[in-house]
Design an enzyme around this catalytic site. Structure first.
Site, PDB file in Angstrom:
ATOM      1  N   SER A 225      -8.018 -29.213 -23.883  1.00  0.00           N
ATOM      2  CA  SER A 225      -8.504 -27.911 -24.319  1.00  0.00           C
ATOM      3  C   SER A 225      -9.519 -27.411 -23.313  1.00  0.00           C
ATOM      4  O   SER A 225     -10.240 -28.192 -22.708  1.00  0.00           O
ATOM      5  CB  SER A 225      -9.171 -28.028 -25.687  1.00  0.00           C
ATOM      6  OG  SER A 225     -10.336 -28.820 -25.546  1.00  0.00           O
ATOM      7  N   LYS A 226      -9.551 -26.082 -23.196  1.00  0.00           N
ATOM      8  CA  LYS A 226     -10.386 -25.506 -22.139  1.00  0.00           C
ATOM      9  C   LYS A 226     -11.866 -25.741 -22.382  1.00  0.00           C
ATOM     10  O   LYS A 226     -12.677 -25.633 -21.474  1.00  0.00           O
ATOM     11  CB  LYS A 226     -10.073 -24.030 -21.958  1.00  0.00           C
ATOM     12  CG  LYS A 226     -10.403 -23.169 -23.151  1.00  0.00           C
ATOM     13  CD  LYS A 226      -9.988 -21.744 -22.857  1.00  0.00           C
ATOM     14  CE  LYS A 226     -10.181 -20.888 -24.098  1.00  0.00           C
ATOM     15  NZ  LYS A 226      -9.554 -19.608 -24.004  1.00  0.00           N
ATOM     16  N   ARG A 227     -12.231 -26.064 -23.628  1.00  0.00           N
ATOM     17  CA  ARG A 227     -13.651 -26.305 -23.874  1.00  0.00           C
ATOM     18  C   ARG A 227     -14.083 -27.669 -23.351  1.00  0.00           C
ATOM     19  O   ARG A 227     -15.262 -27.935 -23.188  1.00  0.00           O
ATOM     20  CB  ARG A 227     -13.973 -26.129 -25.352  1.00  0.00           C
ATOM     21  CG  ARG A 227     -14.026 -24.654 -25.712  1.00  0.00           C
ATOM     22  CD  ARG A 227     -14.287 -24.367 -27.150  1.00  0.00           C
ATOM     23  NE  ARG A 227     -14.347 -22.925 -27.376  1.00  0.00           N
ATOM     24  CZ  ARG A 227     -13.324 -22.090 -27.353  1.00  0.00           C
ATOM     25  NH1 ARG A 227     -12.124 -22.556 -27.071  1.00  0.00           N
ATOM     26  NH2 ARG A 227     -13.476 -20.804 -27.577  1.00  0.00           N
ATOM     27  N   LYS A 228     -13.138 -28.573 -23.133  1.00  0.00           N
ATOM     28  CA  LYS A 228     -13.507 -29.899 -22.610  1.00  0.00           C
ATOM     29  C   LYS A 228     -13.141 -30.067 -21.137  1.00  0.00           C
ATOM     30  O   LYS A 228     -13.817 -30.751 -20.400  1.00  0.00           O
ATOM     31  CB  LYS A 228     -12.822 -30.980 -23.440  1.00  0.00           C
ATOM     32  CG  LYS A 228     -13.322 -30.986 -24.875  1.00  0.00           C
ATOM     33  CD  LYS A 228     -12.981 -32.260 -25.597  1.00  0.00           C
ATOM     34  CE  LYS A 228     -13.588 -32.228 -26.987  1.00  0.00           C
ATOM     35  NZ  LYS A 228     -12.825 -32.979 -27.951  1.00  0.00           N
ATOM     36  N   ASN A 229     -12.019 -29.522 -20.756  1.00  0.00           N
ATOM     37  CA  ASN A 229     -11.544 -29.612 -19.376  1.00  0.00           C
ATOM     38  C   ASN A 229     -11.071 -28.231 -18.967  1.00  0.00           C
ATOM     39  O   ASN A 229     -10.385 -27.594 -19.757  1.00  0.00           O
ATOM     40  CB  ASN A 229     -10.289 -30.495 -19.316  1.00  0.00           C
ATOM     41  CG  ASN A 229     -10.581 -31.919 -18.972  1.00  0.00           C
ATOM     42  OD1 ASN A 229     -11.536 -32.224 -18.271  1.00  0.00           O
ATOM     43  ND2 ASN A 229      -9.746 -32.801 -19.472  1.00  0.00           N
TER      44      ASN A 229
END
Ligand code: GLU
Length: 494
Positions: A260-264
């Protein structure tokens, strides 16, 4: 597991991205495996744009997808930009075909018209959810006679077309990576195939196109596996041969959650901007679930090499070498691999890359207007504009201390401001500013308590070119990552 034999059909595979946002790393991953499979079998690789859901559609996204996949180094034999015998390759230009096929399906008895109002559907959905009943629709209109259905159409009543899922039993299909997969029909919804505005849903358009475009193998991400029984029911109802199916494992964050873009960062363009080489990215993605056939090392052990070209991958490609335990998209590994590629690049190639990618004319033209007022000698340029070119930043804890605010409050304000910026699609300075202002008004935070830490998070400095312009030029992915790292940094201090 043996190699899937394409049952005498020429190999034709496709990717079918929906133009809904930044080109996603998962699209390149699925595209690479489809490409390798097609080339290994001397088949064709097709790119089709699935843009029938106009509510999710983002202008410019198609162009970005094509351009970015080309940057990755992939080419397709047929597609919206290169044409081909099954043109058009954009579903929004093929809507008549889907309407015709919905009609054919109605005639064959594989579908029925549904006249339920949105209000009724909403009530039914809620009731079924409370009663924990499978599916969202109670098949109310399935019982209507053909005559009654025709009568309502003649009276001008609005309708959708739904799939007539067989009652009882199960739908079974073979997945080339998992073997037989079975779904109880009872749990499969009578899916809408054609909406009341005449536009198809994903399921109808996808199956019709895969059939008429002669796709032999549908190879896509694991998230589509629950759609496959609906697709199989459709193939069967039309009386068409089903393609072979393979669902690739989802990419994972290090904690094994879905990427997910919030983690990677998940946008391909982020990695491009970070200076990852296309060849390294392809090599890295090739190892997501797949491995190179082992060869014997001098000490007699079997080793599977990690560094290989896409051509080598194509030669060796075999679906049986997949493992399904979610591959981890490990940025450190990607960075290591990129380093291996950089070491073996010639000096000439380095210089060309720096000029074309790192200090490209386009990028410099965006930065120069922001720096002119702030630089007296060119030698100051790198120091002052360095944050436009550097990777992750380091922060001076003192610069993030704000009067009357705890570190936790500052971190929270930063995270909330970034969250507020997430929906901004057209990433322009004006839009960013307007969103920031709306966020301030809503949150009741003072401008200085948000702008200063935000400036430091994204530029590393208290004194920088205008904030919104800088945020625009850096791009959403880099800004998101820097803000996240700065929030984490504040957390380690607290
Ligand atoms: N349009 C779907 C997507 O956005 C395609 C899924 C499939 O390959 O069937 O990924």
């Amino acid at each position: 597991m043996s190699k899937p034999k394409p049952s005498g059909r020429p190999v034709r595979v496709r990717i079918a991205p929906s133009p809904t946002g930044d080109p996603h790393i998962g699209t390149a991953y699925i595209a690479l495996f489809n490409y390798a499979f097609a080339k290994h079998h001397n088949g064709q690789f097709i790119l089709r744009i699935e843009d029938t859901d106009q509510t999710r559609f983002r202008k410019d996204s198609e162009r970005l997808i094509l351009e970015t996949l080309r940057w990755v180094g992939l080419t397709w034999d047929e597609g919206p930009d290169v044409g081909g015998p099954h043109a058009p390759y954009r579903q929004s230009e093929r809507t008549e075909l889907y309407k015709e096929h919905a009609q054919i399906l109605l005639e064959k008895g594989g579908a029925y018209r549904c006249f339920c109002t949105p209000e009724r559907l909403d009530t039914v959905r809620k009731e079924r959810a409370t009663a924990k009943l499978g599916g969202g629709y109670d098949r109310h209109c399935r019982a209507l006679s053909v005559e009654e259905s025709a009568k309502r159409v003649a009276a001008g009543t609005s309708f959708t077309v739904r799939l007539k899922v067989p009652q009882g039993g199960a739908t079974v299909f073979r997945d080339e990576l998992r073997g037989d997969v079975s779904f109880e029909n009872e749990g499969i919804d009578d899916q809408v195939l054609l909406k009341s505005d005449g536009f198809p849903t994903y399921h109808l358009a996808n199956v019709v196109d895969d059939h008429v475009m002669l796709i032999s193998h549908v190879m896509r991400g694991e998230e589509w596996i629950t759609s496959t029984p609906k697709h199989c029911i459709l193939y069967d109802a039309f009386g068409w041969e089903r393609p072979a199916f393979a669902h690739f494992p989802l990419l994972r964050n290090a904690d094994k959650s879905k990427i997910s873009k919030r983690k990677n960062p998940t946008s391909i363009n982020y990695y491009r901007r970070k200076g990852v080489l296309p060849a390294a990215l392809r090599n890295f993605l090739a190892l997501m679930g797949w491995s190179f056939p082992p060869t014997s090392a001098p000490d007699g052990t079997d080793v599977s090499k990690e560094i290989f070209t896409t051509n080598e991958m194509v030669q060796a490609f075999d679906l049986s070498r997949f493992t399904l335990g979610g591959p981890v998209f490990d940025i450190e590994k990607l960075t290591w691999m990129n380093g291996q590629y950089l070491k073996s690049m010639s000096d000439d190639a380095w210089v060309t890359h720096l000029q074309k990618e790192v200090f490209s004319e386009t990028y410099l033209r965006r930065i120069v207007p922001l720096m002119k007022e702030r630089v007296e000698k060119f030698e100051d340029f790198i120091d002052k504009a360095g944050f436009f070119f550097s990777g992750d930043l380091t922060y001076d804890p003192a610069s993030l201390e704000l009067k009357g605010r705890t570190r936790a409050q500052t971190a929270e304000a930063l995270a909330e401001a970034m969250e507020a910026l997430e929906p901004v699609e057209e990433w322009s300075s004006a839009n960013i500013q307007a969103t920031f202002e709306a966020f301030l008004a809503k949150s009741g935070l003072k401008a200085k308590d948000v702008y200063m830490p935000f400036r430091i998070a994204v530029t590393g400095k208290k004194d920088s070119p205008p904030l919104f312009d800088s945020v625009e030029v850096l791009g959403k992915e880099i800004v998101r990552r820097r803000v996240r790292l700065c929030v984490q940094f504040l957390g380690t201090l607290a």
